[in-house]
Motif scaffolding. Structure first.
Motif, PDB file in Angstrom:
ATOM      1  N   GLU A 241       0.822  -1.220   0.000  1.00 37.24           N
ATOM      2  CA  GLU A 241       0.000   0.000   0.000  1.00 37.24           C
ATOM      3  C   GLU A 241       0.852   1.265   0.000  1.00 37.24           C
ATOM      4  O   GLU A 241       0.530   2.242  -0.677  1.00 37.24           O
ATOM      5  CB  GLU A 241      -0.941  -0.008   1.208  1.00 37.24           C
ATOM      6  N   LEU A 242       1.946   1.251   0.720  1.00 40.12           N
ATOM      7  CA  LEU A 242       2.801   2.434   0.805  1.00 40.12           C
ATOM      8  C   LEU A 242       3.490   2.761  -0.518  1.00 40.12           C
ATOM      9  O   LEU A 242       3.946   3.882  -0.720  1.00 40.12           O
ATOM     10  CB  LEU A 242       3.845   2.258   1.911  1.00 40.12           C
ATOM     11  N   ASN A 243       3.547   1.786  -1.434  1.00 41.53           N
ATOM     12  CA  ASN A 243       4.175   2.012  -2.727  1.00 41.53           C
ATOM     13  C   ASN A 243       3.193   2.363  -3.838  1.00 41.53           C
ATOM     14  O   ASN A 243       3.584   2.478  -4.991  1.00 41.53           O
ATOM     15  CB  ASN A 243       5.004   0.781  -3.129  1.00 41.53           C
TER      16      ASN A 243
ATOM     17  N   ASN B 101       0.458   4.893  -5.760  1.00 41.93           N
ATOM     18  CA  ASN B 101       0.289   6.340  -5.892  1.00 41.93           C
ATOM     19  C   ASN B 101      -1.101   6.741  -5.406  1.00 41.93           C
ATOM     20  O   ASN B 101      -1.907   5.886  -5.019  1.00 41.93           O
ATOM     21  CB  ASN B 101       0.568   6.805  -7.331  1.00 41.93           C
ATOM     22  N   GLU B 102      -1.394   8.027  -5.407  1.00 36.70           N
ATOM     23  CA  GLU B 102      -2.642   8.541  -4.843  1.00 36.70           C
ATOM     24  C   GLU B 102      -3.888   8.073  -5.582  1.00 36.70           C
ATOM     25  O   GLU B 102      -4.987   8.123  -5.044  1.00 36.70           O
ATOM     26  CB  GLU B 102      -2.616  10.067  -4.822  1.00 36.70           C
ATOM     27  N   ASP B 103      -3.735   7.624  -6.813  1.00 30.65           N
ATOM     28  CA  ASP B 103      -4.878   7.185  -7.602  1.00 30.65           C
ATOM     29  C   ASP B 103      -5.081   5.680  -7.579  1.00 30.65           C
ATOM     30  O   ASP B 103      -5.858   5.144  -8.363  1.00 30.65           O
ATOM     31  CB  ASP B 103      -4.712   7.645  -9.062  1.00 30.65           C
ATOM     32  N   GLU B 104      -4.371   4.984  -6.681  1.00 31.30           N
ATOM     33  CA  GLU B 104      -4.460   3.526  -6.621  1.00 31.30           C
ATOM     34  C   GLU B 104      -4.857   3.056  -5.227  1.00 31.30           C
ATOM     35  O   GLU B 104      -4.606   3.732  -4.233  1.00 31.30           O
ATOM     36  CB  GLU B 104      -3.119   2.892  -6.992  1.00 31.30           C
ATOM     37  N   LYS B 105      -5.470   1.878  -5.192  1.00 24.60           N
ATOM     38  CA  LYS B 105      -5.843   1.223  -3.945  1.00 24.60           C
ATOM     39  C   LYS B 105      -5.352  -0.215  -3.987  1.00 24.60           C
ATOM     40  O   LYS B 105      -5.110  -0.772  -5.048  1.00 24.60           O
ATOM     41  CB  LYS B 105      -7.372   1.203  -3.762  1.00 24.60           C
ATOM     42  N   VAL B 106      -5.253  -0.844  -2.816  1.00 28.22           N
ATOM     43  CA  VAL B 106      -4.854  -2.244  -2.724  1.00 28.22           C
ATOM     44  C   VAL B 106      -6.013  -3.119  -3.184  1.00 28.22           C
ATOM     45  O   VAL B 106      -7.153  -2.927  -2.773  1.00 28.22           O
ATOM     46  CB  VAL B 106      -4.480  -2.633  -1.275  1.00 28.22           C
ATOM     47  N   GLY B 107      -5.699  -4.069  -4.034  1.00 27.93           N
ATOM     48  CA  GLY B 107      -6.697  -5.033  -4.490  1.00 27.93           C
ATOM     49  C   GLY B 107      -6.215  -6.449  -4.264  1.00 27.93           C
ATOM     50  O   GLY B 107      -5.031  -6.693  -4.031  1.00 27.93           O
ATOM     51  N   ILE B 108      -7.147  -7.376  -4.321  1.00 29.86           N
ATOM     52  CA  ILE B 108      -6.849  -8.801  -4.219  1.00 29.86           C
ATOM     53  C   ILE B 108      -7.300  -9.436  -5.524  1.00 29.86           C
ATOM     54  O   ILE B 108      -8.391  -9.141  -6.017  1.00 29.86           O
ATOM     55  CB  ILE B 108      -7.619  -9.450  -3.045  1.00 29.86           C
ATOM     56  N   SER B 109      -6.477 -10.302  -6.076  1.00 27.29           N
ATOM     57  CA  SER B 109      -6.842 -11.008  -7.300  1.00 27.29           C
ATOM     58  C   SER B 109      -6.764 -12.505  -7.043  1.00 27.29           C
ATOM     59  O   SER B 109      -5.821 -12.991  -6.422  1.00 27.29           O
ATOM     60  CB  SER B 109      -5.905 -10.620  -8.443  1.00 27.29           C
ATOM     61  N   LEU B 110      -7.765 -13.218  -7.510  1.00 29.40           N
ATOM     62  CA  LEU B 110      -7.826 -14.667  -7.387  1.00 29.40           C
ATOM     63  C   LEU B 110      -8.037 -15.248  -8.773  1.00 29.40           C
ATOM     64  O   LEU B 110      -8.775 -14.689  -9.575  1.00 29.40           O
ATOM     65  CB  LEU B 110      -8.999 -15.081  -6.490  1.00 29.40           C
ATOM     66  N   VAL B 111      -7.406 -16.366  -9.035  1.00 30.10           N
ATOM     67  CA  VAL B 111      -7.581 -17.026 -10.325  1.00 30.10           C
ATOM     68  C   VAL B 111      -8.015 -18.458 -10.054  1.00 30.10           C
ATOM     69  O   VAL B 111      -7.400 -19.169  -9.261  1.00 30.10           O
ATOM     70  CB  VAL B 111      -6.277 -17.005 -11.152  1.00 30.10           C
ATOM     71  N   ASN B 112      -9.098 -18.874 -10.708  1.00 29.48           N
ATOM     72  CA  ASN B 112      -9.613 -20.215 -10.548  1.00 29.48           C
ATOM     73  C   ASN B 112     -10.128 -20.692 -11.899  1.00 29.48           C
ATOM     74  O   ASN B 112     -10.968 -20.022 -12.503  1.00 29.48           O
ATOM     75  CB  ASN B 112     -10.727 -20.237  -9.497  1.00 29.48           C
ATOM     76  N   ASN B 113      -9.639 -21.811 -12.368  1.00 33.90           N
ATOM     77  CA  ASN B 113     -10.067 -22.373 -13.656  1.00 33.90           C
ATOM     78  C   ASN B 113      -9.942 -21.364 -14.792  1.00 33.90           C
ATOM     79  O   ASN B 113     -10.815 -21.270 -15.643  1.00 33.90           O
ATOM     80  CB  ASN B 113     -11.506 -22.891 -13.569  1.00 33.90           C
TER      81      ASN B 113
END
Length: 116
Positions: free
Chosen positions: A39-41, A43-55
């Motif tokens: 999160e600290l890396n 920029n101001e226009d970004e947020k932390v996301g989670i990505s999952l991949v299945n099949n």
């Protein structure tokens, strides 16, 4: 960086870790540090996301909370692009998630990730 410094950087109440002990505290702190560093890396226009991949299907959401009660389960709380609330529940021995940067959603009002 110390746990106390990490908590202060993320505006997290230090009492959150007071009920956690041993390996439980270590796992939670390690995940907290990973999210914090990511999160600290951004920029101001970004947020932390989670990505999952299945099949071969990818699913991502904005991370708004991380909760570890001391059982063997960790809950990732978030919101999709469409504004749908989601909760990803994973066993601590099967953690598998990808932190990604996502553009901020300007119609959603959430700041940093909440830890409890």
């Amino acid at each position: 960086m110390s746990v106390e410094t990490t908590l202060a950087t993320l505006n997290i109440d230090p009492e959150i870790l007071s009920n956690k002990q041993g390996q439980e505290k270590g796992l939670y702190t390690e995940i907290l540090n990973m999210v914090r560093d990511f999160e600290l890396n951004l920029n101001e226009d970004e947020k932390v996301g989670i990505s999952l991949v299945n099949n071969g299907q990818a699913f991502h959401f904005y991370l708004t909370g991380l909760h570890y009660s001391g059982s063997d389960m960790i809950r990732f709380e978030g919101i999709t692009d469409a504004g749908t609330k989601v909760n990803l529940i994973q066993h601590k021995k099967q953690l598998n998630f990808l932190l990604i940067s996502l553009p901020k959603l300007y119609n959603q009002n959430f700041n940093r990730v909440v830890f409890s």
